[in-house]
Write an enzyme that holds these catalytic residues in place. Structure first.
Site, PDB file in Angstrom:
ATOM      1  N   ILE A 253       5.438   3.414  10.156  1.00  0.00           N
ATOM      2  CA  ILE A 253       5.019   3.615   8.820  1.00  0.00           C
ATOM      3  C   ILE A 253       3.616   3.884   8.974  1.00  0.00           C
ATOM      4  O   ILE A 253       3.694   2.919   8.762  1.00  0.00           O
ATOM      5  CB  ILE A 253       5.639   2.439   7.867  1.00  0.00           C
ATOM      6  CG1 ILE A 253       6.876   2.172   7.426  1.00  0.00           C
ATOM      7  CG2 ILE A 253       5.012   2.960   6.029  1.00  0.00           C
ATOM      8  CD1 ILE A 253       7.234   1.249   6.271  1.00  0.00           C
ATOM      9  N   PRO A 254       3.531   4.919   8.904  1.00  0.00           N
ATOM     10  CA  PRO A 254       1.724   5.505   8.725  1.00  0.00           C
ATOM     11  C   PRO A 254       0.632   5.523   8.193  1.00  0.00           C
ATOM     12  O   PRO A 254       0.121   5.800   7.012  1.00  0.00           O
ATOM     13  CB  PRO A 254       1.589   6.700   8.908  1.00  0.00           C
ATOM     14  CG  PRO A 254       3.495   7.265   8.425  1.00  0.00           C
ATOM     15  CD  PRO A 254       3.960   6.344   8.458  1.00  0.00           C
ATOM     16  N   CYS A 255       0.428   3.609   8.288  1.00  0.00           N
ATOM     17  CA  CYS A 255      -0.292   3.714   7.448  1.00  0.00           C
ATOM     18  C   CYS A 255      -2.069   3.856   7.833  1.00  0.00           C
ATOM     19  O   CYS A 255      -2.675   3.832   6.939  1.00  0.00           O
ATOM     20  CB  CYS A 255      -0.250   1.580   6.821  1.00  0.00           C
ATOM     21  SG  CYS A 255      -0.289   0.798   8.371  1.00  0.00           S
ATOM     22  N   HIS A 256      -1.527   4.170   9.240  1.00  0.00           N
ATOM     23  CA  HIS A 256      -2.519   4.105   9.508  1.00  0.00           C
ATOM     24  C   HIS A 256      -3.447   5.647   8.837  1.00  0.00           C
ATOM     25  O   HIS A 256      -5.286   6.815   9.122  1.00  0.00           O
ATOM     26  CB  HIS A 256      -2.779   4.999  11.148  1.00  0.00           C
ATOM     27  CG  HIS A 256      -1.767   5.705  11.375  1.00  0.00           C
ATOM     28  ND1 HIS A 256      -0.587   4.956  11.770  1.00  0.00           N
ATOM     29  CD2 HIS A 256      -2.114   7.486  11.921  1.00  0.00           C
ATOM     30  CE1 HIS A 256      -0.018   6.453  11.973  1.00  0.00           C
ATOM     31  NE2 HIS A 256      -0.257   7.565  11.853  1.00  0.00           N
ATOM     32  N   ARG A 257      -2.555   6.667   7.816  1.00  0.00           N
ATOM     33  CA  ARG A 257      -3.183   7.935   7.345  1.00  0.00           C
ATOM     34  C   ARG A 257      -3.608   7.945   5.953  1.00  0.00           C
ATOM     35  O   ARG A 257      -3.768   8.880   5.807  1.00  0.00           O
ATOM     36  CB  ARG A 257      -1.668   9.016   7.894  1.00  0.00           C
ATOM     37  CG  ARG A 257      -1.533   8.831   8.655  1.00  0.00           C
ATOM     38  CD  ARG A 257       0.378  10.140   9.155  1.00  0.00           C
ATOM     39  NE  ARG A 257       0.628  10.541  10.462  1.00  0.00           N
ATOM     40  CZ  ARG A 257       1.938  10.478  10.328  1.00  0.00           C
ATOM     41  NH1 ARG A 257       2.795  10.371   9.718  1.00  0.00           N
ATOM     42  NH2 ARG A 257       2.430  10.691  11.308  1.00  0.00           N
TER      43      ARG A 257
END
Length: 294
Positions: A253-257
Site C-alpha cells: 500500500i504505497p503510502c510513500h507516494r
C-alpha cells in the site's frame, strides 16, 4: 517470540549505502557536494559508487538524485492529479496495481475485528528487500503486515505486529513467507498472476484511504488533499494523513507516494531517507522523468 538469524546480504548492504548517501545529502542542503565527496562518505571509490547505484536502481547516481528534488516532485504532482481523477471516475473497487503486481484488499469483518484474530495463526518472517530488512506477516487470507526494520528495531516492530492481533498465535516461518517477498519485489513477475491479497483491519475511512493509495501508480505522487478527495473525504486531509501514517502494509500500500504540496517528501514510517530511496527507485523503473500514466 523468536527470530532466526539472517545474514546481511549484498542487497541489504547496497541499500544501507544508498540510504547513507541520501542522509549525507540531506545534511548538506546549503551546498552541493560532488559525487566524489558522497562516494567517499559511504566508503566507496567514485567508480564503485557509480556501480552501486546502477545495481540498486538501474541509473547513475546523478540521475537517481535528480528524482529526489522538490522541483522534480512538483512537476510529477502536476501530472498525477489526472491519475486520481481517473480512479474516482472508475471507482475504487477491484485490485490496485504495484508495477505489474495486482493487489486486492480483504477487510476484516466486524466479528473478526472484535475478536482481534482469536484462533488465527499469523506466519511471519524477516527477509532482505531492495530497501533493507523487512518483517512480513500473513494470515490464511493474505498479507497483514509488511514493515521495514531499521537496525536493532526488530523487537519494536514485532511488538507492533502483536498489538494488531492480540488474540492470534504467531509462528516464525521464513520458508513459507519467502515466496511472498519474492513475489512482491521480483522484477520478473508472470503476466496474469492472481492478485496478491491483503487481510486488513481498519475503520471505513482507513480502508478507503488504503484502497485509494493502491490506485496511485509507480512514478506518480499525490498530495494529502488530493488523496482525501479521491478516497471520498474531501476537506479531511488531516484525518486522511493519519490513516496514511497507520498503513500496516508498507510499500504494497504505497503510502510513500503521498508528499506535501510544496514538493517536500515529508515523513515516513520507515524513515524519510527510505521514502526517498523508494520513490527514486520507482521513478528510475518507470523510465521517464516526465510521463505519469494511470
Amino acid at each position: 517470540m523468536s527470530r532466526q538469524s539472517v545474514a546481511k546480504s549484498s542487497l541489504t548492504r547496497d541499500y544501507e549505502r544508498v540510504e547513507k548517501a541520501i542522509r549525507f545529502l540531506e545534511g548538506k542542503t546549503g551546498s552541493q557536494p560532488s559525487l566524489a565527496e558522497v562516494a567517499e562518505h559511504v566508503g566507496l571509490s567514485e567508480y564503485h559508487f557509480q556501480r552501486l547505484f546502477r545495481r540498486f536502481s538501474g541509473v547513475s547516481p546523478k540521475r537517481f538524485l535528480q528524482f529526489l528534488t522538490a522541483e522534480y516532485a512538483r512537476r510529477v504532482l502536476s501530472r498525477s492529479r489526472t491519475v486520481l481523477e481517473a480512479a474516482i471516475d472508475a471507482g475504487l473497487s477491484g485490485p490496485g496495481r504495484l508495477h505489474d503486481l495486482m493487489v486486492s484488499v480483504h477487510a476484516m469483518t466486524p466479528g473478526e475485528v472484535k475478536n482481534f484474530g482469536e484462533g488465527s495463526t499469523i506466519r511471519y518472517g524477516v527477509h532482505d528487500s531492495p530497501f533493507g530488512e523487512c518483517l512480513i506477516a500473513a494470515t490464511e487470507r493474505g498479507v497483514t503486515r509488511l514493515t521495514f526494520i531499521p537496525p536493532g528495531e526488530f523487537d519494536r516492530k514485532f511488538a507492533d505486529l502483536t498489538l494488531l492481533w492480540p488474540g492470534a498465535t504467531f509462528r516464525e516461518d521464513r520458508k513459507g513467507t519467502r515466496p511472498l517477498i519474492e513475489r512482491i519485489f521480483s522484477r520478473n513477475r508472470r503476466e496474469g498472476e492472481y492478485p496478491l491479497s491483503l487481510h486488513l483491519a481498519g475503520t471505513n475511512l482507513q480502508i478507503r484511504v488504503w484502497e485509494a493509495l493502491l490506485h496511485i501508480p509507480p512514478g506518480a505522487v499525490v498530495t494529502y488533499g488530493d488523496l482525501a478527495e479521491s478516497a471520498g473525504f474531501p476537506g479531511a486531509a488531516r484525518a486522511v494523513g493519519t490513516a496514511v501514517g497507520q498503513n500496516p502494509v508498507a510499500y504494497l500500500i504505497p503510502c510513500h507516494r503521498v508528499i506535501r504540496s510544496t514538493g517536500a517528501f515529508g515523513n515516513y514510517g520507515g524513515g524519510p531517507a527510505r521514502k526517498k530511496a523508494i520513490l527514486g527507485w520507482e521513478a528510475a523503473r518507470v523510465g521517464s522523468s516526465e510521463d505519469v500514466r494511470p
